[in-house]
Design an enzyme around this catalytic site. Structure first.
Site, PDB file in Angstrom:
ATOM      1  N   CYS A 413      -9.779 -42.871 -47.119  1.00  0.00           N
ATOM      2  CA  CYS A 413     -11.139 -42.316 -47.069  1.00  0.00           C
ATOM      3  C   CYS A 413     -11.993 -43.060 -48.081  1.00  0.00           C
ATOM      4  CB  CYS A 413     -11.143 -40.825 -47.421  1.00  0.00           C
ATOM      5  SG  CYS A 413     -10.345 -39.770 -46.220  1.00  0.00           S
ATOM      6  N   GLU A 447      -8.571 -47.584 -42.902  1.00  0.00           N
ATOM      7  CA  GLU A 447      -8.016 -46.713 -41.869  1.00  0.00           C
ATOM      8  C   GLU A 447      -9.086 -46.370 -40.848  1.00  0.00           C
ATOM      9  OE1 GLU A 447      -6.601 -42.229 -42.168  1.00  0.00           O
ATOM     10  OE2 GLU A 447      -5.189 -43.555 -43.166  1.00  0.00           O
TER      11      GLU A 447
END
Length: 557
Positions: A413, A447
């Site tokens: 994140c 990601e």
């Protein structure tokens, strides 16, 4: 408008209804986009409707009054069938987008022609790229001639394995000739090189060591004529679609199985609605964009108060003042691994500082829609960027990463808090994540899926970083500078697929006379120089004090 209110009193608007809703656009003009009613509540005898604007970002969702609804175009929710059907056949499962993508990929792979045993082609990542930009002296100046007259046989353009590769293995120009590119066998060979896992396998490296780039040999370098104008004799590859997948081997749909990726199949009305009205963090008041699972009793408060150093949440200003008398922290817990000027980075272990990590995830979820919250923060490291003043180290943003990532993720994140956005801090976080990857001796990628703002930031960073390397290349022995995609990846620690997708997004890469060529136009060069003049914040590797750990050898984190 009065007529609409009268109609609203006679027509019952329920959850799931759709109708146009009045809102202001960026030019502060009135518009009536279609919206879905997610919830209805009554405050002081007045009905309020929580609406989601169709095809708009969820952060624009809001509570509206009856006056802003166009009741004349009200669409009631359709009743769903008890047993979902597919193609009209009862009892069959409905097809999901993910399953459809996989099915189409399987069909394409089955129909692909097997590789021939003839002449082999070098993989695109290993081919030498000739770099041409207008700043370098021209060895031979050739006048620009249209493609049709200068190069009679138009050669097909093999596509590179980009991060957005579709089901096709190559892109062909509109004009085709019978004398093109030796034979179709060569093209099929390239397709096999880019779709099976053998030709593009990444060799794992030891921590702290750099891998050697598999550069192409001398037989792979073909001299080509360079032109002053890129449109003269080059066939440009089209830019990739906005897919965010970076996978090795077979092209797939955007990955939805990352460590912190939200499983959208379990979305309900509660999680689709913002539940926190306002957050006070230090000297800033933040308006959340999305749902975050704070305790239910705190969601009814007009303001949620957070300690800016330990991120503990309390229900009132008085409780916060009492907490500050007992809180000794003036910086995030963990080790300070970077400091230059007023900017510092702290490394926080999700196992050793569990409360802080969970509070950080709760705050971040207010501004990240595609990630889910894991209360088990043990497998993660958190890198918090702060700005220092006389009162302490104030949080600006952060990124998290897995201690062990099987898919080369260097970011799980990433978030810059709204008060600090559009000031260069986002690129600084991204640059820092790649500096850590350089120390670890690895290439990394964020990601997936990225948020809309995250995708813009990464594309901008990748573009500037790659162009910076290409601009710094010097010609050797009077020849044009050459570089491979592997070498770019090694220098920047950006994964090969991200390098290729960026080159295609910038429309820099061409295929001409059996060789890949990078052509930097004056517009690209000027735009890059202007962008770099605005980029004042940079990471200084000399100020980084970081020793990577081999987490695989630890029995417990």
């Amino acid at each position: 408008m009065t007529k609409m209110v009268d109609n609203a009193s006679s027509v019952e608007i329920v959850e799931g209804c759709r109708l146009p809703v009045l809102r202001k656009n960026q030019e502060h003009e009135d518009e009536w986009p279609l919206a879905e009613i997610l919830s209805v509540k009554e405050v002081s005898g007045r009905k309020l409707y929580y609406v989601h604007y169709i095809d708009f970002n969820k952060r624009l969702d809001e509570w509206v009054t009856t006056e802003r609804l166009d009741i004349k175009k009200l669409q009631f929710p359709k009743k769903e069938a008890k047993t979902p059907t597919k193609n009209g056949l009862p009892g069959s499962r409905p097809s999901s987008p993910e399953r459809e993508v996989r099915k189409s990929l399987d069909l394409n792979l089955q129909s692909a022609t097997p590789p021939s045993r003839g002449k082999t082609l070098p993989t695109p990542a290993e081919c030498k790229l000739n770099v041409h930009h207008p700043c370098l002296p021209q060895k031979r100046k050739v006048e620009s001639v249209p493609v049709a007259t200068q190069v009679p046989p138009v050669t097909p353009v093999p596509s590179l394995p980009s991060s957005a590769e579709a089901s096709q293995a190559a892109v062909f120009p509109a004009v085709r000739d019978t004398n093109t590119f030796k034979s179709r066998e060569d093209h099929d060979q390239l397709a096999s090189l880019t779709t099976n896992g053998t030709a593009r396998r990444i060799i794992p490296s030891q921590p702290g060591r750099k891998r050697k780039a598999n550069c192409g040999g001398a037989d792979e370098m073909i001299k080509v004529l360079q032109y002053n104008k890129p449109q003269s004799a080059s066939v440009f590859l089209p830019p990739p679609e906005d897919s965010q997948d970076s996978s090795d081997g077979i092209p797939t749909a955007p990955r939805m199985t990352g460590s912190l990726v939200s499983d959208r199949s379990h979305d309900d009305i509660v999680t689709r609605m913002k539940n926190i009205e306002c957050i006070e963090l230090g000297r800033h008041r933040l308006k959340p964009w999305y749902f975050s699972p704070y305790p239910q009793e705190l969601t009814t408060l007009p303001i949620l108060y957070l300690c800016e150093f330990c991120l503990k949440y309390v229900k009132s200003l008085k409780c916060l003042q009492r907490h500050l008398t007992k809180c000794n922290l003036r910086h995030p817990p963990g080790n300070e691994i970077y400091r230059k000027g007023t900017i510092s980075f702290f490394e926080i272990d999700g196992r050793k500082n569990k409360n802080y990590s969970q509070n950080l995830c709760l705050l971040a979820k207010c501004f990240l829609d595609h990630k889910t919250l894991y209360y088990d923060t043990d497998p993660f490291l958190f890198y918090v960027m702060t700005e220092y003043d006389s009162k302490g180290f104030h949080i600006v943003g952060y990124f998290s990463k897995e201690k062990e990532s099987t898919e080369d993720y260097n970011v799980a994140c990433i978030l810059t808090l709204p008060p600090y956005q559009r000031r260069g801090y986002g690129k600084l976080l991204i640059e820092f994540s790649y500096e850590l990857s350089k120390v670890e001796g690895k290439t990394g990628t964020p990601e997936k899926p990225l948020s809309d703002l995250g995708l813009l930031s990464y594309r901008s960073y990748w573009s500037q970083t790659i162009l910076e390397i290409l601009m710094d290349l010097k010609p050797e022995n009077g020849e044009r500078p050459q570089i491979t995609i592997n070498e770019i990846s090694e220098i920047t620690s950006v994964k090969k697929e991200d390098v290729i997708s960026t080159l295609q997004y910038l429309n820099l890469i061409n295929y001409y006379k059996g060789q890949y060529i990078l052509t930097l136009s004056e517009d690209i060069v000027d735009g890059h120089e202007k962008a770099m003049q605005k980029r004042h914040l940079r990471i200084d590797p000399k100020c980084l004090h970081f020793t990577p750990k081999d987490w695989s050898k630890r029995g417990k984190w």
